[in-house]
Design an enzyme around this catalytic site. Structure first.
Site, PDB file in Angstrom:
ATOM      1  N   SER A 142     -18.425  24.932 -25.619  1.00  0.00           N
ATOM      2  CA  SER A 142     -17.658  25.134 -24.562  1.00  0.00           C
ATOM      3  C   SER A 142     -16.617  23.948 -24.326  1.00  0.00           C
ATOM      4  O   SER A 142     -16.631  22.637 -24.544  1.00  0.00           O
ATOM      5  CB  SER A 142     -18.483  25.090 -23.135  1.00  0.00           C
ATOM      6  OG  SER A 142     -17.555  25.507 -22.095  1.00  0.00           O
ATOM      7  N   PRO A 171     -15.345  15.107 -16.690  1.00  0.00           N
ATOM      8  CA  PRO A 171     -16.616  15.037 -16.043  1.00  0.00           C
ATOM      9  C   PRO A 171     -16.746  15.593 -14.804  1.00  0.00           C
ATOM     10  O   PRO A 171     -17.690  16.076 -14.449  1.00  0.00           O
ATOM     11  CB  PRO A 171     -16.726  13.195 -15.759  1.00  0.00           C
ATOM     12  CG  PRO A 171     -15.312  13.002 -15.966  1.00  0.00           C
ATOM     13  CD  PRO A 171     -14.781  13.635 -17.096  1.00  0.00           C
ATOM     14  N   ASP A 172     -15.301  15.986 -14.361  1.00  0.00           N
ATOM     15  CA  ASP A 172     -15.542  16.481 -12.952  1.00  0.00           C
ATOM     16  C   ASP A 172     -15.236  17.960 -13.154  1.00  0.00           C
ATOM     17  O   ASP A 172     -14.828  18.685 -12.172  1.00  0.00           O
ATOM     18  CB  ASP A 172     -14.317  16.063 -12.048  1.00  0.00           C
ATOM     19  CG  ASP A 172     -12.959  15.949 -12.933  1.00  0.00           C
ATOM     20  OD1 ASP A 172     -12.960  16.206 -13.848  1.00  0.00           O
ATOM     21  OD2 ASP A 172     -12.021  15.858 -11.998  1.00  0.00           O
ATOM     22  N   LYS A 225     -24.456  19.502 -23.154  1.00  0.00           N
ATOM     23  CA  LYS A 225     -23.839  20.059 -24.292  1.00  0.00           C
ATOM     24  C   LYS A 225     -22.996  18.909 -25.165  1.00  0.00           C
ATOM     25  O   LYS A 225     -23.143  18.926 -26.483  1.00  0.00           O
ATOM     26  CB  LYS A 225     -22.686  21.094 -24.022  1.00  0.00           C
ATOM     27  CG  LYS A 225     -23.511  22.464 -23.683  1.00  0.00           C
ATOM     28  CD  LYS A 225     -22.318  23.586 -23.364  1.00  0.00           C
ATOM     29  CE  LYS A 225     -22.698  24.876 -22.814  1.00  0.00           C
ATOM     30  NZ  LYS A 225     -23.755  25.482 -23.826  1.00  0.00           N
TER      31      LYS A 225
END
Length: 342
Positions: free
Chosen positions: A208, A214-215, A232
């Protein structure tokens, strides 16, 4: 098939480094490529030059179709990968599923009953895949945690819209025991370990986009058991370090629409997320995964892919080798937001 066998006999090698024939077939003729894993193919003319709309078929040099295991084979994307493999003579799909209903689904897609195997991906045991992976040439990992919408959380979304408040999202949860850490990290790690133990040389992963962020909103789904993109990414880094030949495909937002109708665009490191439209039909993602099995230039590469709206672009993508070539050798940089120590 008989002429293919005659050509292939002169190119036999030990199983650890098999050769493949890649046929580019079109109405105007075909061209043939003979390639070993990791090596650039040598093209041989077999008639008039193939057009850019040629369809690619990979055939193992023994004359047997490429045996490809698909995990998550009954999922919405995995089922499309499985169906495409079953429809093409160069491949023999095996399906890994979790239930009898899923088995019935993949058998209906064209998988032989004897080529369907039951494994609980959330259990995270490499030995559970041994039978399914035995003698296989390639693996397509299409397993993923699937967030489930909590219907009552829509009340706050509707209220926010009514009052003009922005940034309010519905809540999601995971099926019991199917958290991203178990499915997307430990479950995928087990598949990589099993593939290595079985001697599988080629692994394609359906990932994906968003792994460098990270946010990213997807990481908030199902908290406190969320962070799906982080898990993932950790699994992808584990695959890269495993020594197996890999291709990691990061699609944009998945659409349940017909494939083969749009121009596809590739890039790396989530640059495509800067675009206004960054979605792609699942069927096109499945096609990319199948094509990657036959394009040597996709080996040991991770990339992002989206589609342009149907009214834009130059028409449907049919030359997938050219699509990959448009990356100009780029691959995703996993030092960005590395999850190796997560």
């Amino acid at each position: 098939p008989s002429s293919c066998d005659r050509r292939c006999r002169s190119h036999r090698r030990p199983p650890a480094a098999p050769f493949y024939i890649v046929l580019h077939v079109s109405r105007s003729g075909c061209s043939m490529q003979v390639a070993r894993r990791g090596a650039a193919p040598q093209q041989r003319s077999a008639g008039p030059r193939a057009s850019p709309r040629a369809r690619t078929v990979a055939v193992a040099c023994s004359g047997e179709p490429m045996k490809v295991v698909v995990t998550g084979a009954a999922g919405r994307t995995g089922a499309l990968v499985t169906q495409k493999l079953a429809e093409r003579p160069g491949f023999q799909p095996r399906a890994v599923v979790r239930s009898d209903s899923s088995k019935a689904k993949v058998v209906g897609l064209g998988v032989k009953d004897s080529d369907v195997f039951f494994v609980d991906v959330a259990a995270g045991r490499a030995e559970d895949y041994a039978k399914a992976f035995e003698g296989a040439d390639a693996l397509v990992i299409a397993t993923s945690g699937v967030p489930k919408l909590l219907p009552f959380s829509l009340i706050k979304v509707f209220w926010a819209k009514f009052t003009g408040k922005t940034g309010v999202m519905p809540d999601f949860a995971w099926k019991e025991g199917q958290y991203p850490e178990k499915v997307d990290w430990l479950g995928q790690k087990a598949q990589v370990d099993a593939a290595k133990a079985a001697g599988i040389k080629r692994v394609v992963v359906v990932g994906s986009m968003g792994g460098t962020q990270p946010d990213n909103t997807l990481n908030n789904f199902g908290k406190p058991n969320g962070d799906i993109l982080k898990w993932k990414r950790k699994a992808e880094q584990y695959l890269i370090a495993s020594g197996l030949s890999y291709t990691i495909v990061h699609p944009g937002g998945l659409l349940d629409e017909e494939g083969g109708k749009r121009e596809l665009v590739v890039d790396v490191d989530d640059k495509l997320l800067e675009r206004k439209v960054r979605s792609i039909p699942r069927a096109d993602v499945a096609e990319v995964c199948v094509q990657c099995l036959s394009i040597p230039e996709t080996e040991n590469r991770a990339f992002d892919v989206i589609s342009l709206p149907p009214e834009e672009g130059k028409g449907p993508t049919t030359d997938f080798a050219a699509l990959i070539a448009s990356l100009n050798g780029a691959t995703c940089d996993y030092s960005i937001h590395s999850q190796a120590n997560l």
